[in-house]
Design a protein around this motif. Structure first.
Motif, short mmCIF file in Angstrom:
data_model
loop_
_atom_site.label_atom_id
_atom_site.label_comp_id
_atom_site.label_asym_id
_atom_site.label_seq_id
_atom_site.Cartn_x
_atom_site.Cartn_y
_atom_site.Cartn_z
N PHE A 1 0.86 -1.19 0.00
CA PHE A 1 0.00 0.00 0.00
C PHE A 1 0.89 1.24 0.00
N GLY A 2 0.46 2.30 -0.67
CA GLY A 2 1.24 3.53 -0.67
C GLY A 2 0.58 4.61 -1.49
N SER A 3 1.07 5.80 -1.33
CA SER A 3 0.44 6.98 -1.91
C SER A 3 0.21 6.88 -3.41
N SER A 4 -0.95 7.39 -3.83
CA SER A 4 -1.26 7.50 -5.26
C SER A 4 -0.98 8.91 -5.78
N SER A 5 -0.44 9.76 -4.93
CA SER A 5 -0.23 11.16 -5.34
C SER A 5 0.86 11.31 -6.39
N GLY B 1 -14.33 2.52 -11.33
CA GLY B 1 -14.47 3.96 -11.14
C GLY B 1 -13.17 4.71 -11.41
N LEU B 2 -12.06 4.18 -10.90
CA LEU B 2 -10.77 4.86 -11.12
C LEU B 2 -10.33 4.73 -12.57
N ASN B 3 -10.67 3.62 -13.22
CA ASN B 3 -10.35 3.47 -14.65
C ASN B 3 -11.03 4.58 -15.45
N GLY C 1 -9.40 7.77 -16.03
CA GLY C 1 -8.28 7.80 -16.96
C GLY C 1 -6.92 7.63 -16.32
N ARG C 2 -6.88 7.02 -15.18
CA ARG C 2 -5.58 6.81 -14.52
C ARG C 2 -4.75 5.78 -15.29
N ASP C 3 -3.44 6.01 -15.37
CA ASP C 3 -2.55 5.07 -16.07
C ASP C 3 -2.45 3.77 -15.28
N THR D 1 -14.32 -3.54 -2.47
CA THR D 1 -14.18 -4.88 -3.06
C THR D 1 -12.74 -5.11 -3.49
N ARG D 2 -12.13 -4.07 -4.02
CA ARG D 2 -10.73 -4.17 -4.44
C ARG D 2 -9.82 -4.48 -3.25
N LYS D 3 -10.08 -3.81 -2.12
CA LYS D 3 -9.26 -4.03 -0.93
C LYS D 3 -9.38 -5.47 -0.45
N GLY E 1 1.72 7.41 2.74
CA GLY E 1 0.59 7.68 1.87
C GLY E 1 -0.43 8.55 2.58
N GLY E 2 -1.61 8.60 1.99
CA GLY E 2 -2.69 9.43 2.51
C GLY E 2 -3.84 8.58 3.00
N LEU E 3 -5.05 9.08 2.85
CA LEU E 3 -6.22 8.43 3.42
C LEU E 3 -6.41 7.00 2.94
N GLY E 4 -6.21 6.77 1.65
CA GLY E 4 -6.39 5.42 1.11
C GLY E 4 -5.40 4.45 1.72
N THR E 5 -4.17 4.90 1.89
CA THR E 5 -3.12 4.06 2.47
C THR E 5 -3.43 3.77 3.94
N PHE E 6 -3.82 4.81 4.68
CA PHE E 6 -4.17 4.61 6.10
C PHE E 6 -5.31 3.60 6.22
N ASP E 7 -6.32 3.78 5.36
CA ASP E 7 -7.48 2.88 5.39
C ASP E 7 -7.04 1.44 5.18
N GLU E 8 -6.19 1.21 4.19
CA GLU E 8 -5.76 -0.16 3.89
C GLU E 8 -4.95 -0.75 5.05
N PHE E 9 -4.04 0.05 5.60
CA PHE E 9 -3.23 -0.43 6.72
C PHE E 9 -4.13 -0.83 7.90
C1 LIG Z 1 -8.79 10.97 -7.35
C2 LIG Z 1 -7.51 10.67 -6.66
C3 LIG Z 1 -7.18 9.46 -6.29
C4 LIG Z 1 -8.01 8.28 -6.61
N1 LIG Z 1 -7.95 7.30 -5.59
C5 LIG Z 1 -7.08 6.27 -5.60
N2 LIG Z 1 -6.23 6.02 -6.62
C6 LIG Z 1 -5.40 4.97 -6.50
N3 LIG Z 1 -5.33 4.18 -5.41
C7 LIG Z 1 -6.16 4.42 -4.41
C8 LIG Z 1 -7.06 5.46 -4.46
N4 LIG Z 1 -7.76 5.49 -3.30
C9 LIG Z 1 -7.31 4.49 -2.54
N5 LIG Z 1 -6.34 3.85 -3.20
C10 LIG Z 1 -5.59 2.78 -2.55
O1 LIG Z 1 -5.03 3.41 -1.38
C11 LIG Z 1 -3.66 3.73 -1.61
C12 LIG Z 1 -3.51 5.11 -2.19
O2 LIG Z 1 -4.33 6.03 -1.52
P1 LIG Z 1 -3.73 7.44 -1.02
O3 LIG Z 1 -4.92 8.16 -0.47
O4 LIG Z 1 -3.12 8.11 -2.19
O5 LIG Z 1 -2.72 7.12 0.06
C13 LIG Z 1 -3.15 2.69 -2.58
O6 LIG Z 1 -2.49 1.67 -1.85
C14 LIG Z 1 -4.41 2.17 -3.28
O7 LIG Z 1 -4.49 0.76 -3.26
C15 LIG Z 1 -6.58 11.80 -6.38
O8 LIG Z 1 -5.52 11.79 -7.32
#
Ligand SMILES: C/C(=C\CNc1ncnc2c1ncn2[C@@H]1O[C@H](COP(=O)(O)O)[C@@H](O)[C@H]1O)CO
Length: 177
Positions: free
Chosen positions: A6-10, A66-68, A71-73, A88-90, A105-113
């Protein structure tokens, strides 16, 4: 072993984080481990996948519909799974993994951890979790978790199957132990 990372998507992250993520990926692959991760070629998520690939390792990506659509790479994974939503992905990523690593990472990373360590706490999951504490990023969270245990507000020792590391090599060796 297959390790979920898990890690930042920024975007536009400091090189210290990106370099550490790439090195983690290389170390996992050099030790013969595959990786499962969030599937997109962005941020630390992408950097760790590039590190695994640089050493010829196996990468499974789990993306969402949704993330696809945003247009994310997507990283060129050996196996790509698409789920309907983040929850579901988690669940799928956790099912596919033998062990877990959390990078800054940010919120998504914290959530997964926290989902992983909570499942271990509840006895629903038997797996090690490692934190790669690049530049002391997680120091406040570690302090908070220790405080939660010292006060008795958290009823278990959060470090039971969870360890904090400053470098990838000892982290991977601990996961293997
Ligand atoms: C719209 C933006 C981000 C879209 N969200 C995510 N993109 C990719 N991965 C994600 C997203 N949300 C949760 N994840 C999962 O959590 C980690 C990254 O989240 P973080 O908030 O950037 O720490 C990562 O491990 C993903 O599995 C803004 O650009």
């Amino acid at each position: 072993m297959r390790v979920c990372v898990f890690g930042s998507s920024s975007l536009n992250l400091d090189a210290v984080y990106v370099d550490a993520a790439f090195e983690l990926g290389r170390t996992l692959a050099k030790h013969g481990h595959g990786m499962v991760f969030g599937g997109y070629d962005v941020g630390l998520m992408g950097a760790v996948a590039h590190g695994v690939a640089a050493e010829g390792g196996n990468v499974i990506g789990v993306v969402t519909e949704g993330l696809n659509q945003k247009g994310r790479d997507i990283f060129p994974c050996e196996e790509l799974i698409c789920e309907s939503d983040l929850a579901t992905r988690k669940t799928r990523m956790i099912e596919l993994a033998d062990a877990f690593v959390t990078m800054p990472g940010g919120l998504g990373t914290f959530d997964e951890f926290f989902v992983v360590v909570s499942q271990v706490k509840a006895g629903e999951l038997d797996a090690k979790s490692a934190i790669l504490n690049v530049g002391g990023y997680f120091d406040p969270m570690v302090e908070m978790l220790d405080r939660a245990c010292e006060t008795g507000l958290n009823s278990t020792d959060w470090r039971r199957d969870c360890e904090v590391f400053n470098a990838p090599e000892p982290l991977v060796e601990w996961l293997e132990g």
